[in-house]
Design a protein around this motif. Structure first.
Motif, PDB file in Angstrom:
ATOM      1  N   ILE A   1       0.844  -1.195   0.000  1.00 37.95           N
ATOM      2  CA  ILE A   1       0.000   0.000   0.000  1.00 37.95           C
ATOM      3  C   ILE A   1       0.879   1.246   0.000  1.00 37.95           C
ATOM      4  O   ILE A   1       1.830   1.345   0.777  1.00 37.95           O
ATOM      5  N   TYR A   2       0.534   2.199  -0.867  1.00 41.90           N
ATOM      6  CA  TYR A   2       1.161   3.523  -0.826  1.00 41.90           C
ATOM      7  C   TYR A   2       0.095   4.540  -0.439  1.00 41.90           C
ATOM      8  O   TYR A   2      -0.923   4.663  -1.115  1.00 41.90           O
ATOM      9  N   GLU A   3       0.312   5.233   0.655  1.00 40.85           N
ATOM     10  CA  GLU A   3      -0.621   6.266   1.113  1.00 40.85           C
ATOM     11  C   GLU A   3      -0.037   7.628   0.765  1.00 40.85           C
ATOM     12  O   GLU A   3       0.979   8.035   1.321  1.00 40.85           O
ATOM     13  N   ASP A   4      -0.694   8.315  -0.172  1.00 41.08           N
ATOM     14  CA  ASP A   4      -0.143   9.587  -0.648  1.00 41.08           C
ATOM     15  C   ASP A   4      -0.528  10.770   0.240  1.00 41.08           C
ATOM     16  O   ASP A   4       0.018  11.860   0.089  1.00 41.08           O
ATOM     17  N   ASP A   5      -1.461  10.555   1.173  1.00 44.40           N
ATOM     18  CA  ASP A   5      -1.840  11.628   2.100  1.00 44.40           C
ATOM     19  C   ASP A   5      -1.824  11.072   3.523  1.00 44.40           C
ATOM     20  O   ASP A   5      -2.877  10.778   4.104  1.00 44.40           O
ATOM     21  N   PRO A   6      -0.642  10.913   4.100  1.00 45.83           N
ATOM     22  CA  PRO A   6      -0.534  10.226   5.395  1.00 45.83           C
ATOM     23  C   PRO A   6      -0.882  11.113   6.583  1.00 45.83           C
ATOM     24  O   PRO A   6      -0.051  11.373   7.461  1.00 45.83           O
ATOM     25  N   SER A   7      -2.105  11.609   6.626  1.00 50.65           N
ATOM     26  CA  SER A   7      -2.558  12.349   7.796  1.00 50.65           C
ATOM     27  C   SER A   7      -2.827  11.365   8.936  1.00 50.65           C
ATOM     28  O   SER A   7      -2.836  10.147   8.737  1.00 50.65           O
ATOM     29  N   TYR A   8      -3.057  11.897  10.119  1.00 50.48           N
ATOM     30  CA  TYR A   8      -3.291  11.044  11.289  1.00 50.48           C
ATOM     31  C   TYR A   8      -4.477  10.111  11.042  1.00 50.48           C
ATOM     32  O   TYR A   8      -4.382   8.904  11.266  1.00 50.48           O
ATOM     33  N   ASP A   9      -5.592  10.669  10.574  1.00 53.16           N
ATOM     34  CA  ASP A   9      -6.796   9.862  10.364  1.00 53.16           C
ATOM     35  C   ASP A   9      -6.609   8.847   9.248  1.00 53.16           C
ATOM     36  O   ASP A   9      -7.083   7.710   9.354  1.00 53.16           O
ATOM     37  N   ARG A  10      -5.932   9.237   8.181  1.00 52.91           N
ATOM     38  CA  ARG A  10      -5.767   8.322   7.052  1.00 52.91           C
ATOM     39  C   ARG A  10      -4.741   7.238   7.357  1.00 52.91           C
ATOM     40  O   ARG A  10      -4.709   6.214   6.671  1.00 52.91           O
ATOM     41  N   LEU A  11      -3.911   7.449   8.354  1.00 51.96           N
ATOM     42  CA  LEU A  11      -2.983   6.400   8.776  1.00 51.96           C
ATOM     43  C   LEU A  11      -3.642   5.435   9.763  1.00 51.96           C
ATOM     44  O   LEU A  11      -3.530   4.213   9.615  1.00 51.96           O
ATOM     45  N   ARG A  12      -4.324   5.973  10.771  1.00 53.33           N
ATOM     46  CA  ARG A  12      -4.815   5.165  11.880  1.00 53.33           C
ATOM     47  C   ARG A  12      -6.315   4.884  11.826  1.00 53.33           C
ATOM     48  O   ARG A  12      -6.830   4.153  12.665  1.00 53.33           O
ATOM     49  N   GLY A  13      -7.019   5.459  10.850  1.00 49.96           N
ATOM     50  CA  GLY A  13      -8.457   5.271  10.777  1.00 49.96           C
ATOM     51  C   GLY A  13      -9.205   6.402  11.474  1.00 49.96           C
ATOM     52  O   GLY A  13      -8.617   7.220  12.181  1.00 49.96           O
ATOM     53  N   ARG A  14     -10.517   6.434  11.293  1.00 47.20           N
ATOM     54  CA  ARG A  14     -11.317   7.526  11.845  1.00 47.20           C
ATOM     55  C   ARG A  14     -12.714   7.021  12.195  1.00 47.20           C
ATOM     56  O   ARG A  14     -13.144   5.960  11.724  1.00 47.20           O
ATOM     57  N   ILE A  15     -13.396   7.806  13.002  1.00 46.29           N
ATOM     58  CA  ILE A  15     -14.781   7.520  13.375  1.00 46.29           C
ATOM     59  C   ILE A  15     -15.639   8.656  12.831  1.00 46.29           C
ATOM     60  O   ILE A  15     -15.484   9.810  13.241  1.00 46.29           O
ATOM     61  N   GLU A  16     -16.513   8.347  11.898  1.00 47.16           N
ATOM     62  CA  GLU A  16     -17.359   9.364  11.298  1.00 47.16           C
ATOM     63  C   GLU A  16     -18.630   9.571  12.131  1.00 47.16           C
ATOM     64  O   GLU A  16     -18.958   8.750  13.003  1.00 47.16           O
ATOM     65  N   HIS A  17     -19.313  10.668  11.869  1.00 53.48           N
ATOM     66  CA  HIS A  17     -20.551  10.993  12.584  1.00 53.48           C
ATOM     67  C   HIS A  17     -21.616  11.426  11.582  1.00 53.48           C
ATOM     68  O   HIS A  17     -21.304  11.867  10.467  1.00 53.48           O
ATOM     69  N   ARG A  18     -22.848  11.293  11.986  1.00 60.34           N
ATOM     70  CA  ARG A  18     -23.965  11.783  11.173  1.00 60.34           C
ATOM     71  C   ARG A  18     -24.813  12.712  12.034  1.00 60.34           C
ATOM     72  O   ARG A  18     -24.918  12.516  13.254  1.00 60.34           O
ATOM     73  N   ALA A  19     -25.390  13.709  11.408  1.00 59.37           N
ATOM     74  CA  ALA A  19     -26.198  14.703  12.132  1.00 59.37           C
ATOM     75  C   ALA A  19     -27.653  14.261  12.152  1.00 59.37           C
ATOM     76  O   ALA A  19     -28.245  13.969  11.107  1.00 59.37           O
ATOM     77  N   GLU A  20     -28.225  14.204  13.350  1.00 59.84           N
ATOM     78  CA  GLU A  20     -29.639  13.880  13.518  1.00 59.84           C
ATOM     79  C   GLU A  20     -30.222  14.763  14.613  1.00 59.84           C
ATOM     80  O   GLU A  20     -29.709  14.756  15.740  1.00 59.84           O
ATOM     81  N   MET A  21     -31.238  15.509  14.255  1.00 57.75           N
ATOM     82  CA  MET A  21     -31.945  16.359  15.217  1.00 57.75           C
ATOM     83  C   MET A  21     -30.982  17.295  15.955  1.00 57.75           C
ATOM     84  O   MET A  21     -31.080  17.520  17.163  1.00 57.75           O
ATOM     85  N   GLY A  22     -30.013  17.828  15.240  1.00 56.45           N
ATOM     86  CA  GLY A  22     -29.085  18.773  15.835  1.00 56.45           C
ATOM     87  C   GLY A  22     -27.979  18.150  16.656  1.00 56.45           C
ATOM     88  O   GLY A  22     -27.199  18.869  17.286  1.00 56.45           O
ATOM     89  N   ALA A  23     -27.876  16.814  16.642  1.00 51.63           N
ATOM     90  CA  ALA A  23     -26.825  16.128  17.407  1.00 51.63           C
ATOM     91  C   ALA A  23     -25.991  15.279  16.449  1.00 51.63           C
ATOM     92  O   ALA A  23     -26.465  14.848  15.391  1.00 51.63           O
ATOM     93  N   LEU A  24     -24.739  15.040  16.822  1.00 53.20           N
ATOM     94  CA  LEU A  24     -23.846  14.191  16.046  1.00 53.20           C
ATOM     95  C   LEU A  24     -23.848  12.800  16.653  1.00 53.20           C
ATOM     96  O   LEU A  24     -23.506  12.612  17.828  1.00 53.20           O
ATOM     97  N   LEU A  25     -24.236  11.820  15.856  1.00 53.19           N
ATOM     98  CA  LEU A  25     -24.336  10.443  16.318  1.00 53.19           C
ATOM     99  C   LEU A  25     -23.368   9.561  15.549  1.00 53.19           C
ATOM    100  O   LEU A  25     -22.997   9.861  14.410  1.00 53.19           O
ATOM    101  N   THR A  26     -22.994   8.465  16.155  1.00 52.21           N
ATOM    102  CA  THR A  26     -22.119   7.524  15.482  1.00 52.21           C
ATOM    103  C   THR A  26     -22.394   6.127  16.000  1.00 52.21           C
ATOM    104  O   THR A  26     -23.075   5.940  17.026  1.00 52.21           O
TER     105      THR A  26
END
Length: 806
Positions: free
Chosen positions: A325-350
């Motif tokens: 694997i070659y990672e051309d944008d080795p930011s913290y999140d792209r190296l170690r993974g991330r947790i995304e969120h979705r907006a519902e009723m004015g709150a961020l849920l995951t």
């Protein structure tokens, strides 16, 4: 002894087209290994084969040298012999929903497990709805509810009959139960009750009190009976749910019986479905009440369905071997993974399905290639990479949480075990800085693969280089290059290396030259690329970049920048420097002047005094003072004050390549001998007067030549260079042709004496047996002038001391 100018053959190495023994690039075989990178290849192979921790690789060398290509080729060849890595899945942790569990499955089974669980959720939804809508369930539930009702009603009826026998009625009111005396089947009114004999009235009141106690006992037992009913109903629901989903879970347990962690999860799923059967069944009924598309959305979106689904973090089902694997944008999140969120009723849920993998997850079990400069410049990426390598696990955690910037409750997924070979690719400066400043660097990156940017030019290497060119031509799908074009490409390689005895291994610039030459051949309608196309491609590239060089040359021709190319001037000389602007390096002549006066041996570097001179330039000037004192003032103090300056210099000056020119100007000013302005000089100098090699010799010569050519070549113009730089000469054809015609000359110089003799036309002179320089020589004139200055200084000091005594 007079110094002869170099012959035109010595100014540039020329590759004969017949030397390659081929008619075109089509006659050359592909080159398997990278040329001239034996050291780097050995290091890379050692690193990728060493199984111990910490033997990660740092590939160091200039950009464009082909590090990425070679690394990928060697790693992919090694990876083909390695097994596919595991699939990784995140599943719900029913005991701690904030900490999803991580399951490891053999490659390809992760996707199957995800699909099986998605099918399981769908089947559970239908199975539960069917089970709880069945007649058997309804009948059994009704029996339990009727038993409860009968028991409750029987207790109330017994109290009511006993009360009736005593002449008392049990009545239901909006606020509960109440007792009242009756007569002739009718409730006695309160005012009538007062007319009843006292004994009878007391009896009734005593009976009512007793009945109320019995009623109170019945009512107090009601919650217990209700709880018992609920327990029986729950037990019934558990039985029905277990029957409904048991065979589904059992089927999955059979498929994954060889994976204890998966079986443990399936058991937890069954237990959770049974425990939450009412809510799950309710969600199923809600989905069934909607249309098909809305039902599907509800099924995926409802937490009670999503919790049983699987998040396939890494899917290696399509992988044939260990990943590279070659990672051309080795930011913290792209190296170690991330947790995304979705907006519902004015709150961020995951939830666990919004956990995304990083490059370390995708490369786990294989190889990960990263650009070192990008890693160290992305916030926390370097620290995150080190932490993963040191702990041998990769934990997905939001960057803001890692840095302590937020305390928001979020998921804490289970960390994945890490087994990856990381390769950093970067310049040597980054490697040396990390090795010096980060104590953990050498513990983690124990293998340095040092790429060489040039190779020795020899008959064998010339052929290998031609094969490399042919390989690149076929890879880029270019037209064949004839023998003449191949020869010019080799000459270009030597010019790029800045050495007639070396060839550049800078693959990017070589590929650019080949593509541009092919383009020019296409424009001319040729089926093959010729030598003229290669030369035109090189000149075209220079032309696109040399606007600044042309403007400087133009100002020199117009006299705005004062540079003489004829005549003689004492204390003035043409020095040569190199300017690097973008991708173009070019030579720039500079006027250097020296002035002297009576003093105490100070040698003033004006560039340094105004903070325009760098440390290397200042070092070179200080060497001049040492040379003057050692040669001319061994028995008396050096009694001059001299100043040196680059005229019309408005930027920084560094390097010691002008120190010989500065010394010539200084000797000229002391000896009061004019220097021929038709010459330019480059070279550093030692304290013993030896002229030493410098860099950029080709660009410097061409810079002065272009100015002379614009003003008109006279045959007397030339450049003095260190003899040790002769092997580096790869001058442009225009300079070589002028030298062959006797219009321009390049002189190799070993010592300052040789150079001053050529510049002034006066013999330098050597000390005789008595230690004296011959009269009329440069050295004699310099020594004599310094002796006069010393005598004047002594006389000045004596005179001043006498006046003070008076």
């Amino acid at each position: 002894m007079p110094i002869d100018a170099l012959s035109s053959e010595m100014l540039c190495w020329r590759c004969a087209a017949g030397e390659l023994l081929v008619a075109s690039s089509d006659d050359l075989e592909d080159l398997g290994d990278a040329i001239g990178q034996e050291r780097a290849i050995a290091a890379i192979r050692f690193g990728i084969e060493m199984p111990r921790a910490g033997y990660n690789i740092f590939a160091l060398g200039p950009e464009g040298i082909g590090k990425h290509t070679l690394l990928r080729r060697l790693m992919e060849a090694r990876a083909k012999d390695q097994a596919r890595p595991f699939d990784w899945c995140h599943v719900s942790n029913f005991e701690d929903p904030r900490a999803p569990r991580l399951l490891q499955l053999n490659a390809g089974r992760g996707a199957a497990f995800r699909d099986d669980m998605a099918h399981f959720v769908e089947e559970v939804r239908h199975a539960l709805r069917s089970a709880f809508e069945s007649d058997d369930y309804r009948t059994r539930r009704q029996v339990l509810e009727e038993e409860f009702k009968e028991t409750q009603d029987k207790a109330l009826e017994d109290i009511a009959e006993d009360a009736k026998a005593r002449g008392i009625a049990l009545m239901r009111t909006p606020v509960g139960f109440a007792f009242a005396p009756i007569a002739d089947g009718k409730v006695i009114k309160p005012e009538d009750f007062q007319h009843i004999p006292e004994d009878e009235r007391k009896r009734i009141e005593t009976d009512i009190e007793g009945l109320q106690k019995r009623l109170q006992q019945v009512l107090e037992e009601t919650p217990r009976r209700v709880k018992a009913l609920r327990d029986k109903l729950r037990e019934l629901s558990d039985q029905v749910a277990t029957f409904a989903v048991g065979h589904l879970v059992e089927d999955l347990r059979g498929r994954y019986a060889d994976l204890p962690e998966v079986v443990r999860f399936l058991n937890a799923v069954q237990h959770d479905v049974v425990r939450n059967v009412a809510a799950v069944a309710g969600a199923s009924e809600q989905a069934a009440a909607e249309d098909a598309s809305a039902a599907a959305e509800s099924q995926d979106g409802h937490p009670l369905f999503r919790r049983y689904r699987v998040n396939l973090l890494v899917d290696n089902s399509e992988t044939e071997h260990a990943p590279v694997i070659y990672e051309d944008d080795p930011s913290y999140d792209r190296l170690r993974g991330r947790i995304e969120h979705r907006a519902e009723m004015g709150a961020l849920l995951t939830d666990l399905h919004m956990i995304r993998p990083g490059a370390l997850h995708r490369a786990n079990g294989g190889y990960l290639i990263l650009d070192a400069r990008k890693v160290v410049t992305r916030p926390m990426a370097w620290e995150g990479l080190k932490q993963a390598l040191l702990s041998h696990e990769v934990r997905i955690e939001p960057l803001a949480q890692t840095m302590g910037l937020i305390s928001t409750v979020s998921l804490e997924p289970e960390a994945a075990p890490l087994d990856v070979k990381v390769v950093l690719v970067g310049e040597r400066e980054i490697y040396y800085l990390l090795a010096q400043l980060d104590p953990e660097f050498e513990r983690l990156f124990k293998v340095a693969a040092d790429f060489d940017e040039r190779i020795e030019r020899s008959g064998k290497n010339n052929l290998l280089y031609a094969r490399l060119v042919a390989t690149m031509i076929r890879h880029e799908k270019l037209r064949p290059f004839d023998a003449g074009a191949l020869a010019k490409v080799l000459e270009h390689g030597a010019r790029q290396a800045g050495d007639a005895e070396r060839l550049s291994t800078h693959m990017e610039s070589l590929s650019d030259l080949l593509c541009e030459a092919d383009h020019l051949a296409a424009q001319e309608g040729r089926s093959r690329v010729t030598a003229a196309d290669v030369l035109a491609a090189g000149d075209s590239r220079i032309y696109r970049l040399d606007r600044v060089r042309e403007r400087i040359q133009e100002e020199m021709r117009r006299g705005t920048i004062a540079i003489d190319t004829e005549g003689e001037r004492p204390g003035q000389i043409n020095g040569l420097s190199v300017m690097q602007i973008g991708g173009l390096a070019f030579g720039k002549p500079s006027r250097i002047t020296a002035r002297i006066r009576l003093g105490r041996g100070e040698l003033v570097d004006i560039e340094r005094e105004v903070e325009l001179g760098g440390p290397l330039h200042s070092k070179g000037v200080m060497i001049l003072a040492g040379f003057l004192a050692a040669r001319y003032a061994t028995d008396r103090p050096l009694s001059l004050s001299a100043s040196l300056v680059f005229e019309q210099s408005y930027g920084g000056v560094d390097g010691d390549s002008a120190s010989s020119a500065e010394l010539y100007a200084l000797l000229s000013a002391i000896a009061e001998l004019p220097i021929k302005q038709n010459y330019a000089v480059t070279g550093s100098v030692s304290q013993h007067g030896e002229v030493q090699a410098i860099g950029g010799v080709n660009e410097k010569i061409e810079g002065f030549f272009d100015l002379c050519a614009a003003r008109g070549l006279t045959g007397s113009q030339g450049v003095l260079i260190p003899r040790s730089n002769v092997k580096h000469l790869m001058l442009h054809t225009r300079v070589v042709d002028a030298a062959a015609a006797g219009e321009f000359r390049v002189f190799p110089i070993d010592t300052i004496d040789q150079g001053i003799e050529l510049l002034t036309g006066v013999p330098a002179g050597e000390r005789d047996a008595e230690g004296n320089f011959p009269e009329g020589t440069v050295n004699h004139r310099v020594e004599a002038r310094l002796r006069v200055l010393a005598d004047r200084r002594r006389a000045f000091g004596t005179h001043g001391a006498g006046e003070a005594a008076t």
